[in-house]
Design a protein around this motif. Sequence first.
Motif, PDB file in Angstrom:
ATOM      1  N   TYR A  97      16.877  26.444  36.380  1.00  0.00           N
ATOM      2  CA  TYR A  97      15.948  26.875  35.342  1.00  0.00           C
ATOM      3  C   TYR A  97      15.100  25.675  34.946  1.00  0.00           C
ATOM      4  CZ  TYR A  97      19.292  30.700  35.201  1.00  0.00           C
ATOM      5  OH  TYR A  97      20.114  31.740  35.552  1.00  0.00           O
ATOM      6  N   GLN A  98      13.789  25.845  35.016  1.00  0.00           N
ATOM      7  CA  GLN A  98      12.884  24.716  34.813  1.00  0.00           C
ATOM      8  C   GLN A  98      11.950  24.950  33.636  1.00  0.00           C
ATOM      9  OE1 GLN A  98      10.115  23.669  38.030  1.00  0.00           O
ATOM     10  NE2 GLN A  98      10.737  21.559  37.740  1.00  0.00           N
ATOM     11  N   CYS A 102       7.459  20.335  30.734  1.00  0.00           N
ATOM     12  CA  CYS A 102       7.706  18.963  31.216  1.00  0.00           C
ATOM     13  C   CYS A 102       8.387  18.933  32.580  1.00  0.00           C
ATOM     14  CB  CYS A 102       8.553  18.186  30.205  1.00  0.00           C
ATOM     15  SG  CYS A 102      10.205  18.869  29.924  1.00  0.00           S
ATOM     16  N   TYR A 103       8.658  20.108  33.172  1.00  0.00           N
ATOM     17  CA  TYR A 103       9.207  20.242  34.521  1.00  0.00           C
ATOM     18  C   TYR A 103      10.653  19.767  34.672  1.00  0.00           C
ATOM     19  CZ  TYR A 103       4.220  20.715  35.312  1.00  0.00           C
ATOM     20  OH  TYR A 103       2.902  21.089  35.218  1.00  0.00           O
ATOM     21  N   ARG A 104      11.364  19.571  33.574  1.00  0.00           N
ATOM     22  CA  ARG A 104      12.788  19.262  33.666  1.00  0.00           C
ATOM     23  C   ARG A 104      13.546  20.512  34.096  1.00  0.00           C
ATOM     24  NH1 ARG A 104      15.404  16.346  28.638  1.00  0.00           N
ATOM     25  NH2 ARG A 104      17.159  16.622  30.059  1.00  0.00           N
ATOM     26  N   THR A 105      14.641  20.304  34.842  1.00  0.00           N
ATOM     27  CA  THR A 105      15.439  21.428  35.328  1.00  0.00           C
ATOM     28  C   THR A 105      16.800  21.452  34.655  1.00  0.00           C
ATOM     29  OG1 THR A 105      16.209  20.076  37.201  1.00  0.00           O
ATOM     30  CG2 THR A 105      14.283  21.482  37.568  1.00  0.00           C
ATOM     31  N   PHE A 106      17.359  22.663  34.539  1.00  0.00           N
ATOM     32  CA  PHE A 106      18.632  22.856  33.867  1.00  0.00           C
ATOM     33  C   PHE A 106      19.476  23.848  34.661  1.00  0.00           C
ATOM     34  CE2 PHE A 106      15.381  21.744  30.834  1.00  0.00           C
ATOM     35  CZ  PHE A 106      15.975  20.730  30.106  1.00  0.00           C
ATOM     36  N   ASN A 107      20.780  23.728  34.503  1.00  0.00           N
ATOM     37  CA  ASN A 107      21.699  24.557  35.277  1.00  0.00           C
ATOM     38  C   ASN A 107      21.866  25.961  34.718  1.00  0.00           C
ATOM     39  OD1 ASN A 107      22.255  22.452  37.090  1.00  0.00           O
ATOM     40  ND2 ASN A 107      23.828  21.607  35.753  1.00  0.00           N
ATOM     41  N   LEU A 112      18.247  25.627  29.058  1.00  0.00           N
ATOM     42  CA  LEU A 112      16.779  25.668  29.014  1.00  0.00           C
ATOM     43  C   LEU A 112      16.299  26.137  27.647  1.00  0.00           C
ATOM     44  CD1 LEU A 112      13.974  25.507  30.284  1.00  0.00           C
ATOM     45  CD2 LEU A 112      14.337  27.810  31.200  1.00  0.00           C
ATOM     46  N   ASN A 113      16.970  27.159  27.082  1.00  0.00           N
ATOM     47  CA  ASN A 113      16.566  27.661  25.766  1.00  0.00           C
ATOM     48  C   ASN A 113      16.691  26.574  24.700  1.00  0.00           C
ATOM     49  OD1 ASN A 113      16.099  30.152  26.894  1.00  0.00           O
ATOM     50  ND2 ASN A 113      18.041  31.033  26.249  1.00  0.00           N
ATOM     51  N   MET A 114      17.792  25.820  24.743  1.00  0.00           N
ATOM     52  CA  MET A 114      17.976  24.742  23.780  1.00  0.00           C
ATOM     53  C   MET A 114      16.910  23.671  23.957  1.00  0.00           C
ATOM     54  SD  MET A 114      22.131  24.347  23.715  1.00  0.00           S
ATOM     55  CE  MET A 114      22.038  23.080  22.443  1.00  0.00           C
ATOM     56  N   HIS A 115      16.589  23.351  25.221  1.00  0.00           N
ATOM     57  CA  HIS A 115      15.572  22.334  25.483  1.00  0.00           C
ATOM     58  C   HIS A 115      14.195  22.787  25.002  1.00  0.00           C
ATOM     59  CE1 HIS A 115      12.931  19.559  27.603  1.00  0.00           C
ATOM     60  NE2 HIS A 115      12.319  20.606  28.114  1.00  0.00           N
ATOM     61  N   GLY A 222      18.429  35.350  21.297  1.00  0.00           N
ATOM     62  CA  GLY A 222      16.989  35.421  21.102  1.00  0.00           C
ATOM     63  C   GLY A 222      16.576  35.941  19.751  1.00  0.00           C
ATOM     64  N   ASN A 223      17.396  35.720  18.742  1.00  0.00           N
ATOM     65  CA  ASN A 223      17.132  36.227  17.403  1.00  0.00           C
ATOM     66  C   ASN A 223      16.902  35.055  16.449  1.00  0.00           C
ATOM     67  OD1 ASN A 223      17.008  37.698  15.005  1.00  0.00           O
ATOM     68  ND2 ASN A 223      19.238  37.738  14.774  1.00  0.00           N
ATOM     69  N   ARG A 224      15.676  34.886  16.007  1.00  0.00           N
ATOM     70  CA  ARG A 224      15.377  33.845  15.024  1.00  0.00           C
ATOM     71  C   ARG A 224      15.592  34.428  13.623  1.00  0.00           C
ATOM     72  NH1 ARG A 224       9.991  30.554  17.073  1.00  0.00           N
ATOM     73  NH2 ARG A 224      10.639  30.260  19.246  1.00  0.00           N
TER      74      ARG A 224
END
Length: 229
Positions: A97-98, A102-107, A112-115, A222-224
């Motif tokens: 998941y990218q 900023c093109y960082r990738t996550f497992n 990714l959501n936290m980033h 996904g609930n703010r």
Amino acid sequence: WNAKIETHQKRFSQQQTTATTTQFLVRLISTLTLQRQEKHTRIHKQLLIVKTCKVDTMGRTCWECGDWKERYDFSGNQWRKGEGSSRCTDCVHGVTYQCHECYRTFNTQNQLNMHMQTHRPRNVSCPVCGETRFRSGANAVQHVESGFCSGCPGADNARQQIYDFASSKSHMRRYMTDVPQLEYGDYDYDNSVPDKPYYCPQCGSSFRQLSQLLQHQDNKHGNRMRLMG
């Protein structure tokens, strides 16, 4: 006889001079031709580089899977390897998941959501002191829970005040494990804060801090959540 010899020598010298001149001209023509070919090749290479640079800004073909990929489908290291040597993130790590910022990738999607919260604008205000420098409601509540909020100093005091505030809101009660009730006999409220007073109704997780619940709801579901209803 001597005159004949001198005549032959002159003819031989002229022939030798002519041959030397011819060889020099041949070498000169060859050199000029080679230089012209090299210059022509350099021009074509420069045009190819310009064309390749225009393509590279949009994307390129992964050399392993052969698929055309966008720029953000390559890690920084793979992109710098250039056309014909770059492998997309799917080929390098499998499914990843990218971040498109900023093109960082996550497992995982959760990582990714936290980033992605780091790319949110700082336009959320603290409901107590009014400072506007937070990216989410969870960050604003963390600020209060830390005990450094000027409107609610002290971590223990802040935790109690947040619990009392959440308990007083009807829309928040579904997110609380033990809503304070009247005690029979003396009609006093037992408003002591339980160890984990906050609860996620979707997955059953419980939390010690309200900010943890807000963060969990944002990342996992996904609930703010809105504290003010």
